[in-house]
Design an enzyme around this catalytic site. Structure first.
Site, short mmCIF file in Angstrom:
data_model
loop_
_atom_site.label_atom_id
_atom_site.label_comp_id
_atom_site.label_asym_id
_atom_site.label_seq_id
_atom_site.Cartn_x
_atom_site.Cartn_y
_atom_site.Cartn_z
N PHE A 1 0.86 -1.18 0.00
CA PHE A 1 0.00 0.00 0.00
C PHE A 1 0.90 1.24 0.00
CE2 PHE A 1 -2.78 3.18 2.02
CZ PHE A 1 -3.92 3.04 1.23
N ASP B 1 2.50 -5.74 8.43
CA ASP B 1 1.28 -4.94 8.32
C ASP B 1 0.11 -5.91 8.23
OD1 ASP B 1 -0.95 -3.50 7.38
OD2 ASP B 1 0.30 -2.03 6.34
N TYR C 1 -10.39 -0.51 11.50
CA TYR C 1 -11.65 -0.10 10.89
C TYR C 1 -12.09 -0.99 9.75
CZ TYR C 1 -8.16 2.45 8.09
OH TYR C 1 -7.05 2.80 7.35
N LYS C 2 -11.32 -2.04 9.45
CA LYS C 2 -11.73 -2.98 8.40
C LYS C 2 -12.46 -4.16 9.05
CE LYS C 2 -8.13 -1.76 5.02
NZ LYS C 2 -7.48 -0.61 5.69
N ARG D 1 -12.64 -5.04 -6.31
CA ARG D 1 -12.36 -5.73 -5.05
C ARG D 1 -13.67 -6.01 -4.31
NH1 ARG D 1 -8.26 -3.38 -0.85
NH2 ARG D 1 -10.04 -1.99 -0.60
#
Length: 408
Positions: free
Chosen positions: A139, A208, A233-234, A382
């Protein structure tokens, strides 16, 4: 009614996690409207709101802040929230208590971890440790942070494919920053073997976990991971911008030298001394005043995990993504989309990424029809599968609407 629709119904009826949907705020579905209900497959970007959160946040604002005010640092447990919530996350990533602190963003925690990894490697192996390896497909923020950490520590930065890390390691390697799951493709990397290779070379791996925490077993303690970070938050459903977490293995905590020493990580935070003395334990990962509102919203959100085994979540995740790929193959004309997510379970996270030439336009039209995934430049659709609230009927409908959208 197609065979896949019938199978979806049977799979949902047998799903041991199906009742967990009631713990979330989801679009209402009636029997006669099930085929037009929305399907949320973007939990790999932002998880759904747990039903307990609104009332809990209202209490924090109205009573704890509004009435108790400053007393809440002690009486409401504000001061200990970063470690307390870290201990709540710990079993979801395979860690014992006392090794995770919650606070700051993923980016800030990546910076702390990478710089600390370089410092620890040099403490053990000398200044010749002057190279940081970073996942070449990471990312973007992780890459930016790694580059800045390299400049700060006088290291060179070398991007490498995760599969090539063992061959790229040398006596110069100080730290290696890797993603457990690739954010774009959903590929799951071999954390145990890569960690072992990095540590055998005298370097430190920083993992990560943003796309694996809450979606699959991680096994931080069992695999000897030194340092890890992750967002909440995922798949952990902590809310937009909820604070990230930092894991520091217990035997390394007294050597963890944060590049961001703050009063909250001081051994005597209220001593107000000009000299910095780091606290003991995982609290060394703290910096400034905790962000209480989002921390306590996250703490409430984590209650949805009560009684849930991460192994059961992983089993359902694989079943959902298998079923989605099967439905796509059945409904979508051959050659219209291509899966860039591995079919092998050992290499798959909890999302399916499909390559499609007009992916941006397709996703806009899918969202307009109630199937919410997301688009990643230049050509990837996605779809994230959060087993706590996504079912098999959702999965079948998403694939069917995709096929209809592609045929328009």
């Amino acid at each position: 009614m197609s065979d896949l629709v019938v199978r979806a119904g049977k799979l949902d009826a047998a799903d041991e996690l199906a009742a967990l949907r009631d713990r979330f705020v989801l679009d209402p579905v009636s029997d006669h409207a099930a085929d037009t209900a929305g399907v949320y497959l973007d939990g790999n970007s932002l998880g759904v709101l747990p039903a307990v959160v609104p009332d809990r946040v209202a209490d924090v604002v109205r009573r704890q802040w509004g009435e108790l005010r400053i007393r809440s640092w002690e009486e409401s447990g504000w001061w200990t929230a970063p470690e307390r919530i870290g201990d709540r996350i710990a079993p979801l990533v395979g860690a014992a208590p006392g090794q995770i602190v919650v606070g700051d963003s993923t980016s800030v925690n990546v910076f702390k971890a990478v710089v600390a990894a370089v410092r620890m490697a040099r403490e053990a192996g000398g200044d010749g440790r002057d190279e940081i390896l970073v996942d070449a497909t990471t990312f973007p923020t992780d890459g930016y942070i790694a580059r800045s950490a390299a400049r700060m520590t006088g290291c060179t930065l070398r991007p490498v494919d995760p599969a090539q890390v063992p061959g790229a390691l040398s006596g110069r390697t100080a730290a290696v920053l890797l993603n457990h799951v690739d954010y774009r493709t959903g590929r799951l990397y071999d954390l145990p073997s890569l960690t072992a290779a990095v540590h055998a070379a005298g370097a430190y791996a920083v993992w990560d976990l943003c796309h694996s925490a809450g979606a699959l077993p991680v096994g931080l303690d069992g695999h000897g991971v030194a340092l890890a970070v992750g967002c909440t938050y995922k798949y952990l459903n902590g809310g937009p911008g909820s604070p990230a977490f930092l894991y520091v293995r217990r035997d390394l905590q007294d050597r963890f030298d944060s590049p961001l020493p703050g009063w909250n990580s001081h051994a005597e935070p209220f001593g107000m001394r000009p000299e910095y003395e780091p606290s003991a334990g995982a609290t060394r990962g703290r910096v400034g005043t905790p962000d209480i509102l989002s921390l306590l919203a996250l703490e409430a959100a984590l209650e949805v995990w009560d009684g849930v085994r991460i192994e059961a979540v992983r089993a359902k995740s694989l079943a959902l993504t298998d079923f989605f790929l099967e439905c796509v193959a059945a409904y979508v004309p051959a050659g219209r989309v291509e899966s860039v997510t591995p079919y092998a379970h050992a290499e798959r996270g909890s999302q399916v990424a499909l390559r499609c030439p007009d992916a941006g336009d397709v996703m806009e039209r899918l969202i307009a029809r109630g199937v919410v995934g997301d688009f990643r430049h230049p050509d990837v659709l996605r779809f994230g599968f959060t087993p706590l609230y996504v079912g098999f009927a959702d999965t079948e409908r998403a694939a069917r609407v995709l096929a209809e959208t592609l045929a328009e």
